[in-house]
Design a protein around this motif. Structure first.
Motif, short mmCIF file in Angstrom:
data_model
loop_
_atom_site.label_atom_id
_atom_site.label_comp_id
_atom_site.label_asym_id
_atom_site.label_seq_id
_atom_site.Cartn_x
_atom_site.Cartn_y
_atom_site.Cartn_z
N HIS A 35 0.82 -1.22 0.00
CA HIS A 35 0.00 0.00 0.00
C HIS A 35 0.85 1.27 0.00
CE1 HIS A 35 -3.52 -2.50 0.73
NE2 HIS A 35 -2.73 -3.19 1.54
N ALA A 36 2.14 1.12 -0.27
CA ALA A 36 3.04 2.27 -0.28
C ALA A 36 2.53 3.33 -1.25
CB ALA A 36 4.44 1.84 -0.66
N GLY A 37 2.43 4.55 -0.76
CA GLY A 37 1.98 5.67 -1.57
C GLY A 37 0.47 5.81 -1.66
N HIS A 38 -0.26 4.87 -1.10
CA HIS A 38 -1.73 4.92 -1.13
C HIS A 38 -2.25 5.68 0.08
CE1 HIS A 38 -1.81 0.89 -3.55
NE2 HIS A 38 -1.30 1.89 -4.23
N LEU A 39 -3.53 6.00 0.05
CA LEU A 39 -4.18 6.65 1.18
C LEU A 39 -3.98 5.79 2.44
CD1 LEU A 39 -6.03 8.95 2.15
CD2 LEU A 39 -7.95 7.44 1.68
N GLY A 40 -3.60 6.40 3.51
CA GLY A 40 -3.40 5.67 4.76
C GLY A 40 -1.97 5.25 4.99
N ASP A 41 -1.13 5.35 3.95
CA ASP A 41 0.29 5.02 4.11
C ASP A 41 0.95 6.21 4.80
OD1 ASP A 41 2.92 4.11 3.89
OD2 ASP A 41 3.13 4.95 1.87
N ASP A 42 1.39 5.99 6.03
CA ASP A 42 1.99 7.08 6.80
C ASP A 42 3.51 7.13 6.64
OD1 ASP A 42 2.81 4.92 8.30
OD2 ASP A 42 1.74 5.50 10.11
N GLY A 43 4.06 6.26 5.78
CA GLY A 43 5.49 6.26 5.54
C GLY A 43 6.30 5.43 6.52
N THR A 44 5.65 4.87 7.53
CA THR A 44 6.39 4.07 8.53
C THR A 44 6.60 2.63 8.08
OG1 THR A 44 4.41 3.31 9.69
CG2 THR A 44 5.38 5.41 10.42
N GLY A 45 5.82 2.19 7.11
CA GLY A 45 5.87 0.78 6.71
C GLY A 45 5.14 -0.12 7.68
N GLU A 46 4.32 0.48 8.55
CA GLU A 46 3.57 -0.26 9.56
C GLU A 46 2.16 0.29 9.69
OE1 GLU A 46 6.23 -2.08 12.87
OE2 GLU A 46 6.49 0.11 12.93
N SER A 47 1.38 0.16 8.63
CA SER A 47 0.03 0.74 8.66
C SER A 47 -1.06 -0.24 8.22
CB SER A 47 -0.02 1.98 7.76
OG SER A 47 0.37 1.65 6.44
N HIS A 48 -0.70 -1.28 7.48
CA HIS A 48 -1.67 -2.23 6.93
C HIS A 48 -1.30 -3.65 7.35
CE1 HIS A 48 -2.13 1.32 4.42
NE2 HIS A 48 -3.28 0.83 3.95
N PHE A 49 -2.25 -4.34 7.98
CA PHE A 49 -1.95 -5.67 8.51
C PHE A 49 -3.06 -6.67 8.21
CE2 PHE A 49 0.47 -2.66 10.91
CZ PHE A 49 1.70 -3.27 11.06
N ARG A 50 -2.68 -7.94 8.20
CA ARG A 50 -3.61 -9.05 8.06
C ARG A 50 -3.40 -9.95 9.28
NH1 ARG A 50 -6.61 -10.95 4.34
NH2 ARG A 50 -5.71 -9.56 2.78
N VAL A 51 -4.50 -10.33 9.92
CA VAL A 51 -4.46 -11.20 11.10
C VAL A 51 -5.26 -12.46 10.82
CG1 VAL A 51 -5.23 -11.43 13.51
CG2 VAL A 51 -4.18 -9.31 12.75
N ASP A 52 -4.65 -13.59 11.09
CA ASP A 52 -5.34 -14.89 11.03
C ASP A 52 -5.24 -15.46 12.44
OD1 ASP A 52 -6.22 -17.49 10.64
OD2 ASP A 52 -5.15 -17.74 8.76
N ILE A 53 -6.38 -15.55 13.12
CA ILE A 53 -6.38 -15.94 14.53
C ILE A 53 -7.41 -17.03 14.79
CG2 ILE A 53 -7.90 -13.98 15.06
CD1 ILE A 53 -6.59 -13.92 17.89
#
Length: 95
Positions: A35-53
């Motif tokens: 999602h780099a460069g997309h809305l919500g990308d804050d530049g930290t590289g830690e903004s979008h996650f997937r969880v399988d629980i």
């Protein structure tokens, strides 16, 4: 070892879900690079996650109720650090 507040977000997600939901299986994937460069990308590289629980806490709960439990456990991170979270929540024995 990192202080909990400065640990990678994926580690914070794992710790909070483990504490709150006692999972029998847990996978946290950082998908921020997709999602780099997309809305919500804050530049930290830690903004979008997937969880399988997988957790016994999800037994007999609807998909929405399961996701609410996950969201509740991660409320602070969702308000401050996580832009997007995909959730697959299941009870033991489910696929």
């Amino acid at each position: 070892m990192n202080d909990a507040a400065t640990a990678p977000v994926a580690d914070q997600i794992s710790a909070r879900l483990t504490q709150e939901l006692s999972p029998t299986a847990l996978t946290v994937v950082n998908e921020s690079h997709q999602h780099a460069g997309h809305l919500g990308d804050d530049g930290t590289g830690e903004s979008h996650f997937r969880v399988d629980i997988e957790s016994p806490r999800f037994t007999a709960l609807s998909r929405v109720a399961r996701q609410r439990l996950v969201n509740h456990a991660l409320a602070e991170l969702l308000a401050t650090r996580i832009h997007a979270l995909a959730i697959k929540a299941r009870a033991p024995g489910e696929t």
